[in-house]
Scaffold this active site. Structure first.
Site, mmCIF file in Angstrom:
data_model
loop_
_atom_site.group_PDB
_atom_site.id
_atom_site.type_symbol
_atom_site.label_atom_id
_atom_site.label_comp_id
_atom_site.label_asym_id
_atom_site.label_seq_id
_atom_site.Cartn_x
_atom_site.Cartn_y
_atom_site.Cartn_z
ATOM 1 N N PHE A 193 129.152 -92.378 -47.399
ATOM 2 C CA PHE A 193 127.907 -92.046 -47.082
ATOM 3 C C PHE A 193 127.785 -92.033 -45.592
ATOM 4 O O PHE A 193 127.638 -92.067 -44.449
ATOM 5 C CB PHE A 193 126.845 -93.214 -47.115
ATOM 6 C CG PHE A 193 125.615 -92.413 -47.948
ATOM 7 C CD1 PHE A 193 125.284 -92.229 -49.277
ATOM 8 C CD2 PHE A 193 124.826 -92.938 -46.622
ATOM 9 C CE1 PHE A 193 123.752 -91.784 -49.589
ATOM 10 C CE2 PHE A 193 123.325 -92.013 -47.448
ATOM 11 C CZ PHE A 193 123.078 -91.570 -48.173
ATOM 12 N N GLY A 194 126.477 -90.006 -45.348
ATOM 13 C CA GLY A 194 125.872 -89.808 -44.589
ATOM 14 C C GLY A 194 126.878 -88.197 -44.447
ATOM 15 O O GLY A 194 126.281 -87.808 -43.087
ATOM 16 N N GLY A 195 127.750 -87.828 -44.498
ATOM 17 C CA GLY A 195 128.560 -86.974 -44.598
ATOM 18 C C GLY A 195 128.941 -87.056 -43.319
ATOM 19 O O GLY A 195 129.449 -87.286 -42.178
ATOM 20 N N THR A 196 129.448 -85.803 -42.298
ATOM 21 C CA THR A 196 130.351 -85.551 -41.306
ATOM 22 C C THR A 196 130.069 -85.968 -40.439
ATOM 23 O O THR A 196 130.079 -86.004 -39.360
ATOM 24 C CB THR A 196 130.990 -83.972 -41.500
ATOM 25 O OG1 THR A 196 131.943 -83.234 -42.307
ATOM 26 C CG2 THR A 196 132.121 -83.619 -40.560
ATOM 27 N N CYS A 197 128.397 -84.906 -39.966
ATOM 28 C CA CYS A 197 128.762 -85.018 -38.956
ATOM 29 C C CYS A 197 128.191 -85.815 -37.799
ATOM 30 O O CYS A 197 128.225 -86.956 -37.283
ATOM 31 C CB CYS A 197 126.909 -84.090 -38.302
ATOM 32 S SG CYS A 197 125.403 -84.159 -37.467
ATOM 33 N N HIS B 141 109.614 -74.900 -9.404
ATOM 34 C CA HIS B 141 110.979 -74.650 -8.100
ATOM 35 C C HIS B 141 111.042 -76.491 -6.951
ATOM 36 O O HIS B 141 110.243 -77.353 -7.365
ATOM 37 C CB HIS B 141 110.138 -74.448 -7.336
ATOM 38 C CG HIS B 141 111.154 -73.367 -6.052
ATOM 39 N ND1 HIS B 141 112.541 -73.184 -5.577
ATOM 40 C CD2 HIS B 141 111.086 -74.135 -4.640
ATOM 41 C CE1 HIS B 141 112.571 -72.766 -5.424
ATOM 42 N NE2 HIS B 141 112.125 -73.862 -4.232
HETATM 43 C C1 LIG Z 1 134.574 -83.048 -34.646
HETATM 44 C C2 LIG Z 1 132.759 -82.139 -35.437
HETATM 45 C C3 LIG Z 1 132.231 -82.180 -34.356
HETATM 46 C C4 LIG Z 1 131.008 -81.347 -35.241
HETATM 47 N N1 LIG Z 1 130.349 -81.411 -33.300
HETATM 48 C C5 LIG Z 1 128.933 -80.825 -33.605
HETATM 49 C C6 LIG Z 1 127.617 -80.292 -33.295
HETATM 50 O O1 LIG Z 1 128.144 -80.999 -32.377
HETATM 51 N N2 LIG Z 1 126.746 -79.291 -33.735
HETATM 52 C C7 LIG Z 1 126.365 -78.763 -34.433
HETATM 53 O O2 LIG Z 1 125.758 -78.100 -35.309
HETATM 54 N N3 LIG Z 1 127.748 -78.900 -35.611
HETATM 55 C C8 LIG Z 1 128.627 -79.733 -35.025
HETATM 56 N N4 LIG Z 1 130.204 -80.074 -35.814
HETATM 57 C C9 LIG Z 1 129.647 -79.181 -36.724
HETATM 58 C C10 LIG Z 1 128.551 -80.499 -38.497
HETATM 59 O O3 LIG Z 1 129.584 -81.730 -38.488
HETATM 60 C C11 LIG Z 1 128.992 -79.931 -39.844
HETATM 61 O O4 LIG Z 1 128.309 -78.381 -39.778
HETATM 62 C C12 LIG Z 1 127.660 -80.231 -40.686
HETATM 63 O O5 LIG Z 1 127.779 -82.224 -40.890
HETATM 64 C C13 LIG Z 1 127.944 -79.900 -42.446
HETATM 65 O O6 LIG Z 1 127.638 -80.701 -43.154
HETATM 66 P P1 LIG Z 1 127.267 -79.944 -44.769
HETATM 67 O O7 LIG Z 1 126.060 -81.637 -44.798
HETATM 68 O O8 LIG Z 1 127.653 -79.265 -44.739
HETATM 69 O O9 LIG Z 1 128.067 -80.896 -45.517
HETATM 70 P P2 LIG Z 1 129.051 -82.874 -44.858
HETATM 71 O O10 LIG Z 1 127.976 -84.092 -43.583
HETATM 72 O O11 LIG Z 1 130.437 -82.541 -44.460
HETATM 73 O O12 LIG Z 1 128.996 -83.705 -46.510
HETATM 74 C C14 LIG Z 1 129.151 -83.289 -47.518
HETATM 75 C C15 LIG Z 1 129.480 -84.824 -48.507
HETATM 76 O O13 LIG Z 1 130.041 -84.065 -49.504
HETATM 77 C C16 LIG Z 1 131.114 -84.892 -50.519
HETATM 78 N N5 LIG Z 1 131.963 -83.848 -51.314
HETATM 79 C C17 LIG Z 1 132.422 -82.963 -50.537
HETATM 80 N N6 LIG Z 1 132.871 -82.674 -51.860
HETATM 81 C C18 LIG Z 1 132.622 -83.261 -53.093
HETATM 82 C C19 LIG Z 1 133.219 -83.242 -54.523
HETATM 83 N N7 LIG Z 1 133.440 -82.546 -54.826
HETATM 84 N N8 LIG Z 1 132.465 -84.849 -54.653
HETATM 85 C C20 LIG Z 1 131.748 -85.632 -54.635
HETATM 86 N N9 LIG Z 1 131.378 -85.446 -52.544
HETATM 87 C C21 LIG Z 1 131.976 -84.376 -52.396
HETATM 88 C C22 LIG Z 1 132.481 -85.680 -48.972
HETATM 89 O O14 LIG Z 1 132.493 -86.401 -48.813
HETATM 90 C C23 LIG Z 1 130.606 -84.836 -47.513
HETATM 91 O O15 LIG Z 1 130.576 -86.515 -47.320
HETATM 92 C C24 LIG Z 1 130.821 -80.855 -36.212
HETATM 93 C C25 LIG Z 1 131.627 -81.518 -36.500
HETATM 94 C C26 LIG Z 1 133.214 -81.439 -36.772
HETATM 95 C C27 LIG Z 1 134.213 -81.701 -36.959
#
Ligand SMILES: Cc1cc2nc3c(=O)[nH]c(=O)nc-3n(C[C@H](O)[C@H](O)[C@H](O)COP(=O)(O)OP(=O)(O)OC[C@H]3O[C@@H](n4cnc5c(N)ncnc54)[C@H](O)[C@@H]3O)c2cc1C
Ligand SMILES: NC(=O)c1ccc[n+]([C@@H]2O[C@H](COP(=O)([O-])OP(=O)(O)OC[C@H]3O[C@@H](n4cnc5c(N)ncnc54)[C@H](O)[C@@H]3O)[C@@H](O)[C@H]2O)c1
Length: 475
Positions: free
Chosen positions: A37-41, A453
């Protein structure tokens, strides 16, 4: 068949979670996420990487202060302590957010299963739950992509999803990939004391950045960790407790091994791909463009090039920039448009910035010099590269690598691009982003305000004053 009906269904709990504004308090909302929960970021992206990057940056202080007459030594980094501090905070936020949606709010239903489209406004889950919603937002993000070569799934081969949870700091790590993720983790692991070998397919790190940034970063990074350039991953093999990473020369015979490196851990930072293939988009007739979901300016998905009412897409699944601040902005656009169907607003922000939290830090917005030349013609643009080291605060820091590069239009004086490498690059860039977003010209920005400055920001002021642009009349 029992069909669950919702006013809003959101696939993805990253940026998608913020779509549940007070507007939906008396409406039924489903939020669906098969992952954490909460996704990638939050869980495996921006936030934990920056929480690692900061201590790694501090750990390199002895090298930074040596030219200033300060003797300091880095002794060691306690990886388990750093890791646990980071994830005890993050895991609690994820668990709290999940509990809030799942248990505490009556109008939201959390579904922790994989879903796909089974009709234009219908989703089906892995266990056969069928959902229909008036509004569907696809916020399903992206995932690491793996090169199709042998060994990429061996134990010990990690992606950004898992490498931050390693039980201990590896003695040596091979990082494959030379852009955002590869360069941030190289700085993290090298800073904390691991031996880092970064294998890069092309001859330059951050090769999509402005060429001055890419060239200078490659030069400076080569002094901080080992760079192996122009190498394409051939295969990975287990050799006792070690991993052998075999590479081929880029541009040569990719079936031939031209070099081998060994390490305890390998990090694949070889790009990310949108999760479009998990969605069965065909069932809803949704168009894709280079594997990303196609949208109109209001962020409605397209079907046969026509917008689909009530189906939207935000974030990495639809935007190849793959940046969190972009996903967050798109969430606000879609929230507004769902809540005000008679007064929809397009997504108009175009000065998209990005930071790479590596060593040294890098920040960029707008066009590279090459892009500006193509778009406007060489004679229509002016550039200035200002070294930190040629400003008062740069003398204080004894900085020899950092610089600000600005690109502007010679006739309008508008800034077209800005690229910074050096301490606090991401913070120094923010006022330039503001100028570009609000149409403030280079000379207005330089002369229409006081610059403290002798602050570090004077490097930006001096870069602005070095551009060949019309004067604004301000003193
Ligand atoms: C290591 C790393 C460092 C990063 N650092 C930065 C940074 O410093 N600054 C920045 O701006 N960006 C950064 N990013 C990019 C940033 O994390 C992403 O742009 C952002 O999290 C995308 O958000 P989102 O909501 O699109 O997807 P996500 O947060 O990825 O959410 C998508 C969710 O959908 C779920 N999902 C997918 N398919 C299905 C399905 N079929 N059924 C049910 N659930 C599903 C997944 O489980 C996931 O939790 C970084 C990325 C990584 C990998
Ligand atoms: N600070 C930030 O804003 C931040 C941080 C991390 C990630 N991100 C986002 O995540 C996305 C993905 O970043 P990324 O760095 O993983 O991907 P990327 O696609 O930007 O870079 C992938 C790298 O892997 C290399 N590569 C690919 N296949 C290879 C092979 N077979 N052998 C050798 N090298 C190979 C490429 O040459 C390239 O250097 C980016 O779009 C970025 O916007 C942003």
């Amino acid at each position: 068949m029992n069909i669950e009906k919702y006013d809003l269904a959101i696939i993805g709990s990253g940026s998608g979670n913020s779509l549940i504004t007070p507007y939906w308090d008396d409406r039924k909302v489903a939020i669906i996420d098969a992952g954490i929960f909460g996704g990638t970021c939050l869980n495996a992206g921006c936030i934990p990487t920056k929480m690692f990057a900061y201590p790694a940056q501090l750990a390199s202080t002895p090298q930074q202060v040596a030219p200033l007459g300060i003797d300091m030594a880095f002794e060691s980094a306690d990886w388990p302590e750093i890791r646990d501090r980071i994830f005890s905070r993050i895991d609690a936020i994820s668990a709290g957010g999940k509990r809030y949606r799942d248990v505490e709010l009556e109008h939201t239903t959390l579904i922790t299963e994989e879903v796909h489209f089974s009709g234009p406004k219908q989703l089906t889950s892995q266990t056969g739950r069928v959902l229909e919603a008036d509004q569907i937002v696809i916020a399903a993000g992206s995932r690491p992509s793996f090169p199709s070569v042998p060994g990429v799934h061996l134990p010990g081969v990690h992606t950004s999803e898992t490498v931050m949870r390693l039980p201990e700091l590896p003695k040596r790590i091979i990082i494959v990939g030379g852009k955002y993720i590869g360069s941030e983790f190289a700085a993290i692991f090298a800073g904390l004391g691991a031996e880092v070998i970064q294998v890069n397919r092309s001859g330059r790190l951050l090769s999509s950045h402005d060429h001055t940034i890419s060239d200078e970063f490659t030069r400076v990074a080569s002094g901080h960790w080992q760079l192996e350039m122009n190498q394409t991953l051939h295969s990975i093999e287990q050799e006792g407790h070690q991993l052998r990473v075999n590479v081929s020369e880029t541009g040569g015979n990719l079936n031939e091994i031209s070099g081998t490196y060994t390490s305890d851990v390998v990090l694949l930072a070889t790009g990310r791909e949108p999760n479009t293939d998990r969605m069965n988009l065909e069932a809803a007739g949704i168009d894709t463009f280079n594997d990303f979901i196609a949208r109109d300016e209001y962020l409605r998905v397209l079907s046969n090039d026509e917008p689909v009412e009530g189906v939207w897409a935000i974030g990495d699944i639809a935007n190849d920039q793959m940046l969190k601040h972009v996903a967050n902005h798109e969430q606000r656009v879609v929230s507004h448009n769902m809540e005000h169907p008679d007064n929809m607003k397009p997504d108009t922000l175009d000065a998209i910035p990005a930071g790479v939290f590596t060593r040294p830090q890098i920040a960029t917005v707008g066009l590279t010099e090459d892009q500006a030349k193509i778009q406007y013609g060489s004679e229509a643009i002016t550039t200035k590269i200002q070294a930190y080291g040629d400003t008062a605060y740069g003398w204080a820091m004894e900085d020899s690598d950092g610089f600000v590069k600005l690109i502007a239009n010679t006739s309008t004086g508008k800034l077209l691009g800005a690229h910074i490498m050096g301490p606090e690059a991401t913070n120094l860039l923010q006022p330039v982003i503001m100028a570009m977003s609000f149409g403030i010209t280079a000379h207005q920005m330089a002369r229409g305000q006081y610059w403290i400055h002798p602050a570090m920001a004077e490097v930006v002021e001096n870069a602005l004053l070095g551009l060949d642009v019309p004067e604004s009349g301000l003193l």
